[in-house]
Design a protein around this motif. Structure first.
Motif, PDB file in Angstrom:
ATOM      1  N   HIS A 104       1.335 -12.799   2.006  1.00 31.66           N
ATOM      2  CA  HIS A 104       1.195 -14.248   1.812  1.00 31.66           C
ATOM      3  C   HIS A 104       1.569 -14.996   3.096  1.00 31.66           C
ATOM      4  O   HIS A 104       0.851 -15.904   3.524  1.00 31.66           O
ATOM      5  CB  HIS A 104       2.080 -14.697   0.644  1.00 31.66           C
ATOM      6  CG  HIS A 104       2.059 -16.167   0.418  1.00 31.66           C
ATOM      7  ND1 HIS A 104       0.988 -16.811  -0.186  1.00 31.66           N
ATOM      8  CD2 HIS A 104       2.956 -17.133   0.721  1.00 31.66           C
ATOM      9  CE1 HIS A 104       1.242 -18.100  -0.244  1.00 31.66           C
ATOM     10  NE2 HIS A 104       2.435 -18.317   0.306  1.00 31.66           N
ATOM     11  N   GLU A 105       2.664 -14.610   3.690  1.00 38.90           N
ATOM     12  CA  GLU A 105       3.135 -15.279   4.906  1.00 38.90           C
ATOM     13  C   GLU A 105       2.174 -15.127   6.081  1.00 38.90           C
ATOM     14  O   GLU A 105       1.965 -16.061   6.848  1.00 38.90           O
ATOM     15  CB  GLU A 105       4.503 -14.721   5.290  1.00 38.90           C
ATOM     16  CG  GLU A 105       5.124 -15.390   6.485  1.00 38.90           C
ATOM     17  CD  GLU A 105       6.533 -14.922   6.743  1.00 38.90           C
ATOM     18  OE1 GLU A 105       6.974 -15.061   7.894  1.00 38.90           O
ATOM     19  OE2 GLU A 105       7.200 -14.421   5.811  1.00 38.90           O
ATOM     20  N   PHE A 106       1.562 -13.947   6.210  1.00 34.81           N
ATOM     21  CA  PHE A 106       0.654 -13.685   7.328  1.00 34.81           C
ATOM     22  C   PHE A 106      -0.808 -13.975   6.995  1.00 34.81           C
ATOM     23  O   PHE A 106      -1.689 -13.762   7.819  1.00 34.81           O
ATOM     24  CB  PHE A 106       0.809 -12.232   7.807  1.00 34.81           C
ATOM     25  CG  PHE A 106       2.073 -11.999   8.588  1.00 34.81           C
ATOM     26  CD1 PHE A 106       2.116 -12.219   9.945  1.00 34.81           C
ATOM     27  CD2 PHE A 106       3.223 -11.577   7.948  1.00 34.81           C
ATOM     28  CE1 PHE A 106       3.279 -12.017  10.665  1.00 34.81           C
ATOM     29  CE2 PHE A 106       4.404 -11.368   8.656  1.00 34.81           C
ATOM     30  CZ  PHE A 106       4.431 -11.592  10.019  1.00 34.81           C
ATOM     31  N   HIS A 107      -1.052 -14.441   5.777  1.00 35.47           N
ATOM     32  CA  HIS A 107      -2.411 -14.801   5.340  1.00 35.47           C
ATOM     33  C   HIS A 107      -3.387 -13.630   5.453  1.00 35.47           C
ATOM     34  O   HIS A 107      -4.498 -13.782   5.961  1.00 35.47           O
ATOM     35  CB  HIS A 107      -2.945 -16.010   6.125  1.00 35.47           C
ATOM     36  CG  HIS A 107      -2.019 -17.175   6.097  1.00 35.47           C
ATOM     37  ND1 HIS A 107      -1.834 -17.956   4.974  1.00 35.47           N
ATOM     38  CD2 HIS A 107      -1.203 -17.700   7.045  1.00 35.47           C
ATOM     39  CE1 HIS A 107      -0.956 -18.905   5.234  1.00 35.47           C
ATOM     40  NE2 HIS A 107      -0.553 -18.772   6.487  1.00 35.47           N
ATOM     41  N   VAL A 108      -2.911 -12.476   4.998  1.00 39.08           N
ATOM     42  CA  VAL A 108      -3.756 -11.281   4.975  1.00 39.08           C
ATOM     43  C   VAL A 108      -3.595 -10.601   3.614  1.00 39.08           C
ATOM     44  O   VAL A 108      -2.709 -10.935   2.836  1.00 39.08           O
ATOM     45  CB  VAL A 108      -3.386 -10.281   6.102  1.00 39.08           C
ATOM     46  CG1 VAL A 108      -3.647 -10.890   7.473  1.00 39.08           C
ATOM     47  CG2 VAL A 108      -1.950  -9.810   5.978  1.00 39.08           C
ATOM     48  N   ASP A 150      11.984  -7.049   2.851  1.00 36.57           N
ATOM     49  CA  ASP A 150      11.017  -7.999   2.292  1.00 36.57           C
ATOM     50  C   ASP A 150      10.016  -7.216   1.465  1.00 36.57           C
ATOM     51  O   ASP A 150      10.061  -5.992   1.443  1.00 36.57           O
ATOM     52  CB  ASP A 150      10.305  -8.772   3.406  1.00 36.57           C
ATOM     53  CG  ASP A 150       9.902 -10.172   2.974  1.00 36.57           C
ATOM     54  OD1 ASP A 150       9.662 -10.377   1.764  1.00 36.57           O
ATOM     55  OD2 ASP A 150       9.816 -11.050   3.838  1.00 36.57           O
ATOM     56  N   THR A 151       9.106  -7.916   0.798  1.00 44.12           N
ATOM     57  CA  THR A 151       8.076  -7.238   0.007  1.00 44.12           C
ATOM     58  C   THR A 151       6.729  -7.348   0.717  1.00 44.12           C
ATOM     59  O   THR A 151       6.494  -8.274   1.495  1.00 44.12           O
ATOM     60  CB  THR A 151       7.946  -7.853  -1.401  1.00 44.12           C
ATOM     61  OG1 THR A 151       7.490  -9.206  -1.271  1.00 44.12           O
ATOM     62  CG2 THR A 151       9.266  -7.805  -2.150  1.00 44.12           C
ATOM     63  N   CYS A 152       5.847  -6.422   0.407  1.00 38.85           N
ATOM     64  CA  CYS A 152       4.491  -6.463   0.973  1.00 38.85           C
ATOM     65  C   CYS A 152       3.760  -7.718   0.518  1.00 38.85           C
ATOM     66  O   CYS A 152       3.044  -8.336   1.293  1.00 38.85           O
ATOM     67  CB  CYS A 152       3.709  -5.219   0.567  1.00 38.85           C
ATOM     68  SG  CYS A 152       4.264  -3.733   1.392  1.00 38.85           S
ATOM     69  N   ILE A 175      -1.272  -5.311   5.237  1.00 34.70           N
ATOM     70  CA  ILE A 175       0.153  -5.076   5.514  1.00 34.70           C
ATOM     71  C   ILE A 175       0.462  -3.586   5.389  1.00 34.70           C
ATOM     72  O   ILE A 175       1.160  -3.015   6.234  1.00 34.70           O
ATOM     73  CB  ILE A 175       1.042  -5.905   4.561  1.00 34.70           C
ATOM     74  CG1 ILE A 175       0.842  -7.416   4.794  1.00 34.70           C
ATOM     75  CG2 ILE A 175       2.516  -5.518   4.705  1.00 34.70           C
ATOM     76  CD1 ILE A 175       1.272  -7.925   6.144  1.00 34.70           C
ATOM     77  N   HIS A 176      -0.078  -2.940   4.363  1.00 35.15           N
ATOM     78  CA  HIS A 176       0.149  -1.503   4.187  1.00 35.15           C
ATOM     79  C   HIS A 176      -0.383  -0.709   5.374  1.00 35.15           C
ATOM     80  O   HIS A 176       0.290   0.216   5.859  1.00 35.15           O
ATOM     81  CB  HIS A 176      -0.494  -1.004   2.892  1.00 35.15           C
ATOM     82  CG  HIS A 176       0.251  -1.395   1.667  1.00 35.15           C
ATOM     83  ND1 HIS A 176       1.423  -0.798   1.282  1.00 35.15           N
ATOM     84  CD2 HIS A 176      -0.012  -2.350   0.747  1.00 35.15           C
ATOM     85  CE1 HIS A 176       1.854  -1.351   0.172  1.00 35.15           C
ATOM     86  NE2 HIS A 176       0.998  -2.302  -0.182  1.00 35.15           N
ATOM     87  N   ARG A 177      -1.565  -1.053   5.872  1.00 32.76           N
ATOM     88  CA  ARG A 177      -2.120  -0.355   7.045  1.00 32.76           C
ATOM     89  C   ARG A 177      -1.254  -0.601   8.283  1.00 32.76           C
ATOM     90  O   ARG A 177      -0.988   0.324   9.054  1.00 32.76           O
ATOM     91  CB  ARG A 177      -3.554  -0.803   7.311  1.00 32.76           C
ATOM     92  CG  ARG A 177      -4.571  -0.139   6.412  1.00 32.76           C
ATOM     93  CD  ARG A 177      -5.995  -0.383   6.882  1.00 32.76           C
ATOM     94  NE  ARG A 177      -6.346  -1.803   6.911  1.00 32.76           N
ATOM     95  CZ  ARG A 177      -6.809  -2.485   5.868  1.00 32.76           C
ATOM     96  NH1 ARG A 177      -6.983  -1.886   4.705  1.00 32.76           N
ATOM     97  NH2 ARG A 177      -7.112  -3.756   5.980  1.00 32.76           N
ATOM     98  N   ASP A 178      -0.818  -1.856   8.456  1.00 33.75           N
ATOM     99  CA  ASP A 178       0.060  -2.155   9.592  1.00 33.75           C
ATOM    100  C   ASP A 178       1.343  -1.331   9.511  1.00 33.75           C
ATOM    101  O   ASP A 178       1.811  -0.787  10.512  1.00 33.75           O
ATOM    102  CB  ASP A 178       0.415  -3.647   9.626  1.00 33.75           C
ATOM    103  CG  ASP A 178      -0.734  -4.521  10.080  1.00 33.75           C
ATOM    104  OD1 ASP A 178      -1.739  -3.995  10.610  1.00 33.75           O
ATOM    105  OD2 ASP A 178      -0.645  -5.757   9.897  1.00 33.75           O
TER     106      ASP A 178
END
Length: 83
Positions: free
Chosen positions: A27-31, A20-22, A36-39
């Protein structure tokens, strides 16, 4: 959703989709994409996730050839310490 829960869900999503893409995950996780990069920085310390760069996007996937991928990513086995 706590950061720990989000990271666990990210692994579950990548197990199902395999890539998947970041941007899509953000968008999906509303962040933000930076979240996402930190996660992913945290998750890649323990899980075989790799970044894939293409001409139009940067994506993520579970590293191919990992022998225990199917077993270790079962939702029942995904646990994170809170902290």
């Amino acid at each position: 959703m706590t950061p720990t829960e989000r990271r666990q869900r990210l692994l579950e999503v990548l197990c199902v989709r395999r890539h998947d893409t970041c941007s899509n995950l953000a968008h999906e996780f509303h962040v933000a994409k930076s979240t996402i990069h930190r996660d992913l920085d945290i998750l890649t310390c323990s899980y075989p996730i790799e970044t894939v760069r293409a001409a139009t996007a940067v994506g993520l996937r579970l590293r191919m050839g990992t022998t225990s991928t199917a077993k270790c990513f079962l939702p029942s086995r995904l646990h994170f310490s809170k902290g």
